[in-house]
Write a protein that holds these residues in place. Structure first.
Motif, PDB file in Angstrom:
ATOM      1  N   PRO A  78       1.238  -1.147   0.238  1.00 33.92           N
ATOM      2  CA  PRO A  78      -0.170  -0.191  -0.036  1.00 33.92           C
ATOM      3  C   PRO A  78       0.789   1.783   0.164  1.00 33.92           C
ATOM      4  N   ALA A  79       1.639   1.226   0.926  1.00 33.97           N
ATOM      5  CA  ALA A  79       2.933   3.042   0.556  1.00 33.97           C
ATOM      6  C   ALA A  79       3.679   3.005  -0.706  1.00 33.97           C
ATOM      7  N   HIS A  80       3.693   1.768  -1.132  1.00 34.57           N
ATOM      8  CA  HIS A  80       4.778   2.256  -2.613  1.00 34.57           C
ATOM      9  C   HIS A  80       3.433   2.787  -3.249  1.00 34.57           C
ATOM     10  N   ILE A  81       2.022   1.422  -3.859  1.00 35.51           N
ATOM     11  CA  ILE A  81       0.906   2.466  -3.981  1.00 35.51           C
ATOM     12  C   ILE A  81       0.463   3.653  -4.273  1.00 35.51           C
ATOM     13  N   LEU A  82       0.357   4.213  -3.023  1.00 34.26           N
ATOM     14  CA  LEU A  82      -0.123   5.163  -2.867  1.00 34.26           C
ATOM     15  C   LEU A  82       0.979   6.091  -3.012  1.00 34.26           C
ATOM     16  N   LEU A  83       2.647   6.587  -2.301  1.00 27.22           N
ATOM     17  CA  LEU A  83       3.209   6.787  -3.388  1.00 27.22           C
ATOM     18  C   LEU A  83       3.626   7.114  -4.557  1.00 27.22           C
ATOM     19  N   LEU A  85       1.313   6.655  -6.807  1.00 26.29           N
ATOM     20  CA  LEU A  85      -0.287   7.088  -7.690  1.00 26.29           C
ATOM     21  C   LEU A  85       0.463   8.393  -7.267  1.00 26.29           C
ATOM     22  N   GLY A  86       0.236   8.967  -6.254  1.00 22.90           N
ATOM     23  CA  GLY A  86       0.497  10.632  -5.744  1.00 22.90           C
ATOM     24  C   GLY A  86       1.363  10.994  -6.596  1.00 22.90           C
ATOM     25  N   LEU A  87       2.782  10.741  -7.068  1.00 23.21           N
ATOM     26  CA  LEU A  87       3.707  10.848  -7.459  1.00 23.21           C
ATOM     27  C   LEU A  87       2.933  11.328  -9.349  1.00 23.21           C
ATOM     28  N   ALA A  88       2.778  10.204 -10.041  1.00 25.97           N
ATOM     29  CA  ALA A  88       1.855  10.162 -10.742  1.00 25.97           C
ATOM     30  C   ALA A  88       0.450  10.985 -11.392  1.00 25.97           C
ATOM     31  N   LEU A  89      -0.145  11.171 -10.131  1.00 25.35           N
ATOM     32  CA  LEU A  89      -1.200  12.654  -9.939  1.00 25.35           C
ATOM     33  C   LEU A  89       0.002  14.046 -10.192  1.00 25.35           C
ATOM     34  N   LEU A  90       0.701  13.914  -9.336  1.00 29.45           N
ATOM     35  CA  LEU A  90       1.710  15.363  -9.780  1.00 29.45           C
ATOM     36  C   LEU A  90       1.684  15.871 -10.926  1.00 29.45           C
ATOM     37  N   LEU A  91       2.368  14.213 -11.493  1.00 31.92           N
ATOM     38  CA  LEU A  91       3.315  14.735 -12.786  1.00 31.92           C
ATOM     39  C   LEU A  91       2.362  14.954 -14.280  1.00 31.92           C
ATOM     40  N   ASP A  92       1.108  14.268 -13.434  1.00 26.34           N
ATOM     41  CA  ASP A  92       0.148  14.790 -15.009  1.00 26.34           C
ATOM     42  C   ASP A  92      -0.120  15.840 -14.980  1.00 26.34           C
ATOM     43  N   ARG A  93      -0.366  17.144 -13.903  1.00 26.51           N
ATOM     44  CA  ARG A  93      -1.075  18.234 -13.885  1.00 26.51           C
ATOM     45  C   ARG A  93       0.536  19.157 -14.709  1.00 26.51           C
ATOM     46  N   ARG A 102       9.954  12.343 -14.765  1.00 28.14           N
ATOM     47  CA  ARG A 102       9.855  11.118 -14.989  1.00 28.14           C
ATOM     48  C   ARG A 102      11.575  10.161 -14.756  1.00 28.14           C
ATOM     49  N   THR A 103      12.795  10.826 -15.415  1.00 25.00           N
ATOM     50  CA  THR A 103      14.000  10.310 -15.670  1.00 25.00           C
ATOM     51  C   THR A 103      13.978  10.127 -14.171  1.00 25.00           C
ATOM     52  N   ALA A 104      14.169  11.315 -13.321  1.00 21.49           N
ATOM     53  CA  ALA A 104      14.944  11.730 -11.890  1.00 21.49           C
ATOM     54  C   ALA A 104      13.708  11.134 -10.945  1.00 21.49           C
ATOM     55  N   PHE A 105      13.073  10.552 -11.369  1.00 25.42           N
ATOM     56  CA  PHE A 105      11.840   9.351 -10.093  1.00 25.42           C
ATOM     57  C   PHE A 105      11.725   7.728 -10.348  1.00 25.42           C
ATOM     58  N   MET A 158      10.366   1.611   4.388  1.00 26.37           N
ATOM     59  CA  MET A 158      10.500   3.195   4.103  1.00 26.37           C
ATOM     60  C   MET A 158      11.812   3.437   2.967  1.00 26.37           C
ATOM     61  N   MET A 159      13.153   2.481   3.290  1.00 30.42           N
ATOM     62  CA  MET A 159      14.107   2.362   2.443  1.00 30.42           C
ATOM     63  C   MET A 159      13.484   1.784   0.931  1.00 30.42           C
ATOM     64  N   GLY A 160      12.200   0.488   0.706  1.00 30.95           N
ATOM     65  CA  GLY A 160      12.264   0.500  -0.280  1.00 30.95           C
ATOM     66  C   GLY A 160      11.712   1.411  -1.284  1.00 30.95           C
ATOM     67  N   LEU A 161      10.617   2.627  -0.925  1.00 30.77           N
ATOM     68  CA  LEU A 161      10.337   3.142  -1.219  1.00 30.77           C
ATOM     69  C   LEU A 161      11.291   4.374  -2.562  1.00 30.77           C
ATOM     70  N   TRP A 162      12.296   3.879  -2.159  1.00 33.48           N
ATOM     71  CA  TRP A 162      13.409   4.516  -3.201  1.00 33.48           C
ATOM     72  C   TRP A 162      13.552   4.206  -4.596  1.00 33.48           C
ATOM     73  N   THR A 163      12.772   2.629  -4.804  1.00 36.37           N
ATOM     74  CA  THR A 163      12.479   2.749  -6.168  1.00 36.37           C
ATOM     75  C   THR A 163      11.274   2.840  -6.600  1.00 36.37           C
ATOM     76  N   VAL A 164      10.385   3.317  -6.337  1.00 39.00           N
ATOM     77  CA  VAL A 164       9.276   3.146  -6.728  1.00 39.00           C
ATOM     78  C   VAL A 164       8.909   4.159  -7.940  1.00 39.00           C
ATOM     79  N   GLY A 165       9.931   4.664  -8.174  1.00 35.75           N
ATOM     80  CA  GLY A 165      10.072   5.347  -9.494  1.00 35.75           C
ATOM     81  C   GLY A 165       9.084   3.905 -10.860  1.00 35.75           C
ATOM     82  N   SER A 166       9.595   3.219 -11.099  1.00 40.85           N
ATOM     83  CA  SER A 166       9.097   2.242 -12.768  1.00 40.85           C
ATOM     84  C   SER A 166       7.771   1.976 -12.192  1.00 40.85           C
ATOM     85  N   THR A 167       6.653   2.235 -10.944  1.00 38.31           N
ATOM     86  CA  THR A 167       5.846   2.177 -10.935  1.00 38.31           C
ATOM     87  C   THR A 167       5.022   3.399 -11.201  1.00 38.31           C
TER      88      THR A 167
END
Length: 297
Positions: A78-83, A85-93, A102-105, A158-167
């Motif tokens: 859930p933490a991975h998906i929510l983060l 999704l939040g970043l994707a919504l921001l990027l979409d705007r 996109r590259t940075a994430f 929390m450390m696993g959220l470092w690789t959230v970029g592909s999602t």
């Protein structure tokens, strides 16, 4: 013509089929056989029937490792998906800067898992770690992330959220495919951002969401490298290894430290069945909550 096209198709997929048979299907069949034997790599396998399976159901370490793995999965997915999704919504705007972000994430996804395990020890050190240092700036006494059993799994999450970029990239592509006329109709009806997200965005991207949930669930159930590097590969026995004893780590120990290959194969097949059961439940649930374009329902 149809027969010739079929032959050409088989020739094109032949390399993949050979690779699948040699590197996936045959190892699975052989591991199923080894799970019924007592095998230590040095001596020939000795058939013992279902003794390995009876032993693993009586082994308290198996229950501990499986419980740790399931708890971590429930926290991490859930933490991975929510983060993401939040970043994707921001990027979409975003407009012109979307490509840069996109590259940075995505770049942290290229970090080797071993490096992530080392970073965990550096960032989450209870006394000199960067996380606790920053918490101290605002008057919060940070926990002992790597030694307190209650905080080992949250630290790994929390450390696993470092690789959230592909999602993030997958969900951003899904957001870009949502028809804009649906948002226009929602705005005409007076829907705000949160209502549009709940009533339009989430249903329209439910297919990709389901995909990333399944993929991240399977990945979490097979957590190994980061936790092993941080808590078992450092040679430091002061860490709370029981709290970080995940299922694949215990399987690895049985196979390559104790040379119990037969028992490790039985452990692998139990994990396979657990993953299949959880994925099956997710598929059943998805039939009620996942929308696909062109679906007749």
């Amino acid at each position: 013509m149809s027969s010739r096209d079929a032959r050409h198709a088989w020739w094109f997929i032949a390399p993949w089929l050979v690779g699948f048979v040699v590197f996936t299907a045959w190892p699975m069949v052989y591991s199923a056989y080894l799970s019924l034997t007592d095998y230590d790599v040095i001596n020939d396998p000795r058939f013992v029937g279902f003794d390995n399976y009876r032993e693993l159901f009586a082994d308290p370490k198996v229950a501990l490792a499986l419980r740790n793995t399931l708890i971590y999965t429930v926290m991490a997915v859930p933490a991975h998906i929510l983060l993401a999704l939040g970043l994707a919504l921001l990027l979409d705007r975003a407009a012109r800067s979307a490509g840069f972000f996109r590259t940075a994430f995505f770049l942290p996804k290229m970090t080797p898992p071993v490096a992530i395990g080392v970073l965990l020890l550096l960032l989450f050190n209870g006394q000199r770690g960067a996380i606790n240092t920053m918490l101290g700036w605002i008057g919060i006494d940070g926990p002992a992330w790597t030694t307190d059993p209650d905080w080992v799994k949250p630290g790994l999450v929390m450390m696993g959220l470092w690789t959230v970029g592909s999602t993030v990239i997958i969900l951003l592509a899904a957001l870009r495919n949502v028809p804009t006329d649906l948002y226009d109709a929602a705005r005409v009806d007076g829907a705000g951002f949160w209502h549009r997200t709940r009533a339009v965005t989430l249903p329209m991207i439910s297919g990709p969401l389901f995909f990333v949930v399944v993929v991240n669930t399977i990945a979490s159930l097979q957590l190994f490298t980061e936790a092993y590097t941080a808590f078992f590969g450092s040679g430091n026995t002061t860490y709370s290894n029981d709290a970080a004893l995940f299922y694949v780590i215990y399987l690895f120990q049985q196979a390559f430290e104790f040379l119990h290959m037969g028992y490790a194969s039985a452990l692998a097949w139990l994990l396979f069945l657990v993953i299949m059961a959880i994925t099956g439940i997710q598929v059943l649930v998805s039939r009620r909550v996942v929308y696909y374009e062109g679906d007749a329902r």
